[in-house]
Design an enzyme around this catalytic site. Structure first.
Site, PDB file in Angstrom:
ATOM      1  N   GLN A 127       2.852  10.116   1.779  1.00 32.02           N
ATOM      2  CA  GLN A 127       4.220   9.436   1.725  1.00 32.02           C
ATOM      3  C   GLN A 127       4.966   9.732   0.764  1.00 32.02           C
ATOM      4  O   GLN A 127       6.147   9.628   0.875  1.00 32.02           O
ATOM      5  CB  GLN A 127       3.696   7.778   1.768  1.00 32.02           C
ATOM      6  CG  GLN A 127       3.138   7.333   3.036  1.00 32.02           C
ATOM      7  CD  GLN A 127       3.144   5.907   2.883  1.00 32.02           C
ATOM      8  OE1 GLN A 127       2.437   5.230   2.434  1.00 32.02           O
ATOM      9  NE2 GLN A 127       4.207   5.228   3.424  1.00 32.02           N
ATOM     10  N   HIS A 176      -2.853   7.261   7.043  1.00 36.52           N
ATOM     11  CA  HIS A 176      -1.661   8.352   6.411  1.00 36.52           C
ATOM     12  C   HIS A 176      -2.405   9.569   5.973  1.00 36.52           C
ATOM     13  O   HIS A 176      -1.705  10.596   6.287  1.00 36.52           O
ATOM     14  CB  HIS A 176      -1.019   7.567   5.297  1.00 36.52           C
ATOM     15  CG  HIS A 176       0.183   6.744   5.653  1.00 36.52           C
ATOM     16  ND1 HIS A 176       1.243   7.003   6.229  1.00 36.52           N
ATOM     17  CD2 HIS A 176       0.420   5.423   5.621  1.00 36.52           C
ATOM     18  CE1 HIS A 176       2.251   6.286   6.442  1.00 36.52           C
ATOM     19  NE2 HIS A 176       1.434   4.979   5.909  1.00 36.52           N
ATOM     20  N   CYS A 194       5.768  -0.290   7.236  1.00 36.72           N
ATOM     21  CA  CYS A 194       5.278   0.752   6.673  1.00 36.72           C
ATOM     22  C   CYS A 194       6.433   1.284   5.790  1.00 36.72           C
ATOM     23  O   CYS A 194       7.595   1.297   6.140  1.00 36.72           O
ATOM     24  CB  CYS A 194       4.998   1.668   7.455  1.00 36.72           C
ATOM     25  SG  CYS A 194       4.579   3.268   6.825  1.00 36.72           S
ATOM     26  N   LEU A 195       6.393   1.509   4.619  1.00 31.35           N
ATOM     27  CA  LEU A 195       7.543   2.000   3.482  1.00 31.35           C
ATOM     28  C   LEU A 195       7.957   3.403   4.206  1.00 31.35           C
ATOM     29  O   LEU A 195       9.163   3.761   3.722  1.00 31.35           O
ATOM     30  CB  LEU A 195       6.950   2.390   2.179  1.00 31.35           C
ATOM     31  CG  LEU A 195       6.497   1.033   1.495  1.00 31.35           C
ATOM     32  CD1 LEU A 195       5.770   1.242   0.010  1.00 31.35           C
ATOM     33  CD2 LEU A 195       7.578   0.110   1.328  1.00 31.35           C
ATOM     34  N   HIS A 233      -4.458   1.265   7.600  1.00 36.76           N
ATOM     35  CA  HIS A 233      -3.234   1.781   7.710  1.00 36.76           C
ATOM     36  C   HIS A 233      -3.111   3.045   6.801  1.00 36.76           C
ATOM     37  O   HIS A 233      -2.486   3.920   6.983  1.00 36.76           O
ATOM     38  CB  HIS A 233      -2.169   0.693   7.517  1.00 36.76           C
ATOM     39  CG  HIS A 233      -0.846   1.071   7.358  1.00 36.76           C
ATOM     40  ND1 HIS A 233       0.089   0.786   8.360  1.00 36.76           N
ATOM     41  CD2 HIS A 233      -0.225   2.032   6.594  1.00 36.76           C
ATOM     42  CE1 HIS A 233       1.417   1.147   7.979  1.00 36.76           C
ATOM     43  NE2 HIS A 233       1.184   1.705   6.924  1.00 36.76           N
ATOM     44  N   GLU A 234      -3.505   2.895   5.525  1.00 32.53           N
ATOM     45  CA  GLU A 234      -3.606   3.831   4.659  1.00 32.53           C
ATOM     46  C   GLU A 234      -4.057   4.956   4.742  1.00 32.53           C
ATOM     47  O   GLU A 234      -4.118   6.184   4.521  1.00 32.53           O
ATOM     48  CB  GLU A 234      -3.582   3.153   3.133  1.00 32.53           C
ATOM     49  CG  GLU A 234      -2.535   2.048   2.555  1.00 32.53           C
ATOM     50  CD  GLU A 234      -0.995   2.429   2.921  1.00 32.53           C
ATOM     51  OE1 GLU A 234      -0.906   3.819   3.001  1.00 32.53           O
ATOM     52  OE2 GLU A 234      -0.387   1.562   3.111  1.00 32.53           O
ATOM     53  N   GLY A 283       0.744  -1.235   0.001  1.00 33.73           N
ATOM     54  CA  GLY A 283      -0.029   0.057   0.094  1.00 33.73           C
ATOM     55  C   GLY A 283       0.874   1.177   0.064  1.00 33.73           C
ATOM     56  O   GLY A 283       1.941   1.247   0.593  1.00 33.73           O
TER      57      GLY A 283
END
Ligand code: NI
Length: 169
Positions: A51, A139, A93-94, A135-136, A46
């Protein structure tokens, strides 16, 4: 533009919320292309626009495993309209390379969003898809995985990410 730079915690831009998207434009389509390229290159399941420093209500998810065909899902102006149950998942997480933490979230969701054709859709999600959506979605409000862990783990992650940021300078 292709693959974009993913912001790493503690970059303050990760704390900003995405703005609502009013209409589909060619720029937005190419942003979605770039996000997909960036997510697949990472690789990740994702990626939120925030991000990569684009403060928009937009994220993408692809939870297909390596031996399955890709299944890119685009969420524009997403709303979580129902959330029930709980699920605990080891998340990464990236924006937090090298960090994984067990996080407990809602287990079943109903989400409403616009797709990349700007058509509204509703989706019922559970398992990894429910985890990824929450999660996204976080963000897009400037909320990060570190906000879901206790004070001790928070300190450990903070220190690790600070060290990494110093090494990157
Ligand atoms: Ni993330």
């Amino acid at each position: 533009m292709g693959v974009r730079t993913i912001l790493h915690y503690p970059d303050p831009r990760l704390r900003e919320a995405g703005k609502r998207i009013e209409k589909m434009t060619p720029e937005l389509q190419s942003l979605i292309e770039d996000m997909a390229e960036t997510m697949y290159a990472a690789p990740g399941v994702g990626l939120a626009a925030t991000q990569i420093g684009e403060l928009l209500q937009l994220f993408i998810i692809d939870i297909a495993s390596d031996d399955e065909p890709s299944d890119l899902r685009v969420f524009i102006n997403p709303e979580i309209i129902e959330a029930t149950g709980t699920i605990t998942w080891e998340e990464g997480c990236l924006s937090f390379p090298g960090v994984t933490e067990e996080i407990t979230r809602s287990g079943q969701l109903k989400v409403r969003a616009l797709d990349r054709g700007f058509k509204p859709f509703e989706l019922e999600a559970e398992g990894l898809l429910a985890v990824a959506v929450q999660h996204e979605y976080d963000h897009l409000q400037g909320k990060l995985m570190i906000d879901h862990v206790g004070p001790l783990k928070k300190r450990i992650i903070n220190r690790k990410m600070q060290k990494r940021a110093e090494a990157e300078l």
